[in-house]
Every structure is written in structure tokens, then in C-alpha cells.
Design a protein around this motif. Structure first.
Motif, PDB file in Angstrom:
ATOM      1  N   SER A  80       0.850  -1.191   0.000  1.00 33.16           N
ATOM      2  CA  SER A  80       0.000   0.000   0.000  1.00 33.16           C
ATOM      3  C   SER A  80       0.883   1.237   0.000  1.00 33.16           C
ATOM      4  N   ASP A  81       0.288   2.364  -0.328  1.00 33.21           N
ATOM      5  CA  ASP A  81       1.039   3.604  -0.430  1.00 33.21           C
ATOM      6  C   ASP A  81       1.113   4.313   0.920  1.00 33.21           C
ATOM      7  N   ILE A  82       1.502   3.560   1.965  1.00 38.88           N
ATOM      8  CA  ILE A  82       1.633   4.169   3.282  1.00 38.88           C
ATOM      9  C   ILE A  82       2.922   4.980   3.336  1.00 38.88           C
ATOM     10  N   ASP A  83       2.964   5.917   4.281  1.00 38.77           N
ATOM     11  CA  ASP A  83       4.158   6.741   4.443  1.00 38.77           C
ATOM     12  C   ASP A  83       5.195   6.084   5.341  1.00 38.77           C
ATOM     13  N   HIS A  84       4.738   5.211   6.249  1.00 38.52           N
ATOM     14  CA  HIS A  84       5.676   4.568   7.165  1.00 38.52           C
ATOM     15  C   HIS A  84       4.974   3.416   7.876  1.00 38.52           C
ATOM     16  N   TYR A  85       5.764   2.448   8.340  1.00 38.51           N
ATOM     17  CA  TYR A  85       5.248   1.353   9.168  1.00 38.51           C
ATOM     18  C   TYR A  85       5.921   1.417  10.527  1.00 38.51           C
ATOM     19  N   VAL A  86       5.116   1.394  11.590  1.00 38.80           N
ATOM     20  CA  VAL A  86       5.643   1.379  12.949  1.00 38.80           C
ATOM     21  C   VAL A  86       5.306   0.022  13.566  1.00 38.80           C
ATOM     22  N   GLY A  87       6.318  -0.778  13.797  1.00 32.39           N
ATOM     23  CA  GLY A  87       6.116  -2.105  14.358  1.00 32.39           C
ATOM     24  C   GLY A  87       7.356  -2.948  14.152  1.00 32.39           C
ATOM     25  N   ILE A  88       7.309  -4.167  14.654  1.00 30.26           N
ATOM     26  CA  ILE A  88       8.449  -5.058  14.478  1.00 30.26           C
ATOM     27  C   ILE A  88       8.317  -5.833  13.170  1.00 30.26           C
ATOM     28  N   ASP A  89       9.388  -6.470  12.779  1.00 28.90           N
ATOM     29  CA  ASP A  89       9.430  -7.294  11.581  1.00 28.90           C
ATOM     30  C   ASP A  89       8.721  -8.616  11.882  1.00 28.90           C
ATOM     31  N   ALA A  90       7.522  -8.808  11.326  1.00 22.29           N
ATOM     32  CA  ALA A  90       6.730 -10.004  11.626  1.00 22.29           C
ATOM     33  C   ALA A  90       7.409 -11.271  11.125  1.00 22.29           C
ATOM     34  N   TYR A  91       8.074 -11.182   9.986  1.00 30.16           N
ATOM     35  CA  TYR A  91       8.794 -12.340   9.440  1.00 30.16           C
ATOM     36  C   TYR A  91       9.911 -12.763  10.406  1.00 30.16           C
ATOM     37  N   ALA A  92      10.655 -11.801  10.922  1.00 25.59           N
ATOM     38  CA  ALA A  92      11.727 -12.110  11.870  1.00 25.59           C
ATOM     39  C   ALA A  92      11.164 -12.680  13.171  1.00 25.59           C
ATOM     40  N   SER A  93      10.016 -12.172  13.613  1.00 27.18           N
ATOM     41  CA  SER A  93       9.428 -12.689  14.848  1.00 27.18           C
ATOM     42  C   SER A  93       8.929 -14.123  14.636  1.00 27.18           C
ATOM     43  N   GLY A  94       8.440 -14.439  13.441  1.00 31.88           N
ATOM     44  CA  GLY A  94       8.055 -15.810  13.142  1.00 31.88           C
ATOM     45  C   GLY A  94       9.252 -16.753  13.113  1.00 31.88           C
ATOM     46  N   ARG A  95      10.363 -16.283  12.568  1.00 33.40           N
ATOM     47  CA  ARG A  95      11.593 -17.082  12.565  1.00 33.40           C
ATOM     48  C   ARG A  95      12.070 -17.310  14.004  1.00 33.40           C
ATOM     49  N   THR A  96      11.918 -16.299  14.825  1.00 34.60           N
ATOM     50  CA  THR A  96      12.296 -16.446  16.238  1.00 34.60           C
ATOM     51  C   THR A  96      11.447 -17.518  16.903  1.00 34.60           C
ATOM     52  N   ALA A  97      10.148 -17.517  16.613  1.00 34.13           N
ATOM     53  CA  ALA A  97       9.256 -18.540  17.170  1.00 34.13           C
ATOM     54  C   ALA A  97       9.667 -19.933  16.690  1.00 34.13           C
ATOM     55  N   GLY A  98      10.091 -20.035  15.431  1.00 33.42           N
ATOM     56  CA  GLY A  98      10.522 -21.320  14.891  1.00 33.42           C
ATOM     57  C   GLY A  98      11.741 -21.858  15.615  1.00 33.42           C
ATOM     58  N   VAL A  99      12.711 -20.990  15.883  1.00 34.91           N
ATOM     59  CA  VAL A  99      13.913 -21.406  16.617  1.00 34.91           C
ATOM     60  C   VAL A  99      13.540 -21.873  18.022  1.00 34.91           C
TER      61      VAL A  99
END
Length: 346
Positions: free
Chosen positions: A159-178
Motif C-alpha cells: 500500500s502507499d503508506i508513508d511509514h510502518y511502525v512495528g516489528i518485523d513479523a517475518y523475523a518474529s516468526g523465525r524467532t518462534a521457529g527457533v
């Protein structure tokens, strides 16, 4: 050398003070050639605008709108509380924050609400919502009115948002996998995955990261299909009970969203409470209690106070068209277990 002023810019660019003011405030009616000349002068002189003083001089107020789903999710409620605290602090700097709720998963109502807000004097808009064609169109319409849009907690990369405020969901999923793989050690087994909705970007990215780590590093573990609950505790108990009744060797459960109390109830019925590895996201009162009781093993989270304050800082920077301090606005992924639970606030 003295600090460069707007008078220096006007002199260097060969334009009037009024023209410099129009360029600095992105007002219409200035030729592209003149805009380039002013910006070149700014660059050459090293002019840094005192935005706070400029806003004070013209008595500017900031009116921001934050749109969140109307759901019983404790994460959303905890986020609202953090945003309200941040808004209270921001009120001293001429900032007013309005909170609007839309029916969960009803993107037509969200689009209607965004359209209505776009016709008002908003300085910026932030939202947490699924990225769908409807939301993308709604964001485009809001931005066409000159209103910046920021995504919070759930990214909208297409989407044409100006910015995203939050953590990297992909990285947090990888953390859960480990974590799931390490907690399971060499044990073979099957993992249930539970989500509120796979329309949410963070759920998609968490699941993708989780699967990649498990498949690569822990091949003895089989990850089953995602069970969607749409935020309903009754649905969660039903789908989990149905799966457990027909699936042997379940050794772990990965919770992408909410529903930890309903999950505990379902596991208790099968005598599995505290006997399978449970990993989830977001530290709330419910997940904290589950960790304390040993019903969950780990929670992947981030500081919601930081997210709330960062959201308002980013909105203000976008409204002022000033740079963002990326190091200040980057949120860290945190892993919480029973042994390192932070103290509760008074």
C-alpha cells in the motif's frame, strides 16, 4: 559563521521571503524551477529548520486519527491504553489524537470511515488493519487529500503508506521457529498453528518465517495447517479439540494471535495443559498469566509504549515533512519467558 536563516535562502536563491515560506511549507503556486532554486540554496547553506518554532509561530495544531479494529483482543486493548498514554503526553505540544474503531474484518466500513475522515482537517492518520484491495484504495484516497498515512503493528508493504511502525513479523516468526525447535529438542512431533485470521499481514509473515526455520533446521517436526478462529474463543476451542481428537503426536502449539485462555481450556480437556510447548506473541495480561502458570513457554513481543510514542512521532514528522530518526523509531523483538517477566505496572 552565523546560522543560516530564511533571509539567506531568499538572497541565495534570488527570490522573495514569501516564496521561501511557500516552498518550506509545500504550498501551491510555486514554479518547479523556483522550488529547485530554493532547495538548492537550502542544501548549499546547510539550513536546518526549527520546526517547533515554526509551528509555534503560526499556532499550528495537530489532529491525528488512529483507527483500530473493534475486537475483544487483549492485544488491541493493551495497544489502545499505550496509545492513550502517548496521546496524553503529546497533548502538551498542541497534538490531539482521536480514536476510531471499525468492525473487525469489515473493510467496507473501514473504507467508509477513512473516506469521512479524509474530508476533515486531519494532519495524519494511523491504522492497524488487513491489507486488502479495499484498504489500499482507501489509503490512496486519504493520501490524495494530502494526509499522511502510517500503518501500526501490522505492515502494509503493498500500500502507499508513508511509514510502518512495528516489528518485523517475518523475523518474529523465525524467532518462534527457533524457540519451538529448541524446546522440542530432537523429539519428533506435530505442531498446531492457530491464527485469528490469515488475512492479516503479520500472521502471514509470522507463519512464513516459522515454517522456513522449522523446515530447514528441525525436519523431525511437522507443522500442520493454520486453524483460523476469527477471534472467537468458541471457535478456537472447537477447532483445537477437533484437531487434537484426530491428530496424534502433537508436541507443540504456535499461536499467531489471541485466544490463550480458550486454548488452555481446550488443552485441559485433553490432559495436555503444561505438557506441550506453547509459543505465542504479545505480552498481555492473559499471556503473562499463562507464562506464570506454566501454560505457555515463551512470548515474542515488543514494547507497546515505544510503539505508541513512535507512532505519534512519525505522524508528526510526516505532517511536518521532516526526516524520521530511524534508530529511534526501530522497535526490538523481545523474548519473554516465566523467568524474565517484567514487573507489572502499578
Amino acid at each position: 559563521m552565523h546560522r543560516p536563516t530564511v533571509n539567506d535562502i531568499a538572497r541565495e536563491a534570488g527570490v522573495s521571503l514569501a516564496t521561501v515560506d511557500r516552498v518550506l511549507n509545500a504550498r501551491p503556486g510555486v514554479r518547479e524551477k523556483t522550488i529547485t532554486a530554493v532547495n538548492d540554496a537550502i542544501q548549499k547553506l546547510g539550513y536546518v529548520r526549527d520546526q517547533a518554532a515554526a509551528n509555534l509561530a503560526r499556532g499550528r495544531d495537530y489532529r491525528f486519527a488512529i483507527l483500530l479494529p473493534d475486537t475483544d483482543s487483549q492485544f488491541v486493548q493493551t495497544l489502545v491504553e499505550a496509545l492513550e498514554d502517548a496521546a496524553t503526553l503529546a497533548a502538551t505540544s498542541r497534538t490531539r489524537v482521536e480514536f476510531h474503531r471499525f468492525p473487525d474484518e469489515n473493510m467496507h466500513e473501514l473504507s467508509k470511515l477513512m473516506s469521512q475522515l479524509a474530508e476533515t482537517d486531519l494532519a495524519g492518520l494511523a491504522l492497524m488493519a488487513p491489507e486488502t484491495p479495499l484498504t489500499r484504495d482507501a489509503i490512496r484516497n486519504v493520501k490524495a487529500k494530502g494526509i499522511p498515512v502510517v500503518a501500526i503493528a501490522s505492515n502494509m508493504p503493498n500500500s502507499d503508506i508513508d511509514h510502518y511502525v512495528g516489528i518485523d513479523a517475518y523475523a518474529s516468526g523465525r524467532t518462534a521457529g527457533v524457540l519451538m525447535g529448541r524446546f522440542s529438542s530432537e523429539q519428533k512431533g506435530r505442531i498446531l498453528v492457530i491464527a485469528n485470521s490469515m488475512h492479516l499481514r503479520e500472521s502471514i509473515e509470522r507463519r512464513r518465517g516459522f515454517d522456513e526455520v522449522i523446515q530447514r533446521n528441525f525436519p523431525q517436526i511437522e507443522v500442520l495447517q493454520t486453524l483460523e478462529t476469527h477471534g472467537s474463543p468458541t471457535t478456537l476451542r472447537h477447532v483445537v479439540a477437533e484437531m487434537l481428537a484426530h491428530t496424534p503426536d502433537v508436541t507443540g502449539i504456535y499461536v499467531l494471535g489471541s485466544g490463550h485462555r480458550a486454548l488452555a481450556s481446550a488443552l485441559s480437556e485433553f490432559g495436555l495443559l503444561g505438557r506441550v510447548t506453547v509459543i505465542g506473541h504479545e505480552l498481555t495480561a492473559h499471556t503473562r498469566h499463562a507464562l506464570e502458570l506454566g501454560h505457555m513457554d515463551a512470548v515474542i513481543t515488543h514494547n507497546l509504549g515505544h510503539l505508541a510514542r513512535s507512532s505519534l512521532r512519525v505522524l508528526r514528522a510526516k505532517a511536518d515533512r521532516t526526516p524520521i530518526d530511524e534508530s529511534q523509531e526501530t522497535l526490538r523483538i523481545e523474548i519473554v519467558i516465566r523467568e524474565n517477566l517484567p514487573p507489572t505496572s502499578a
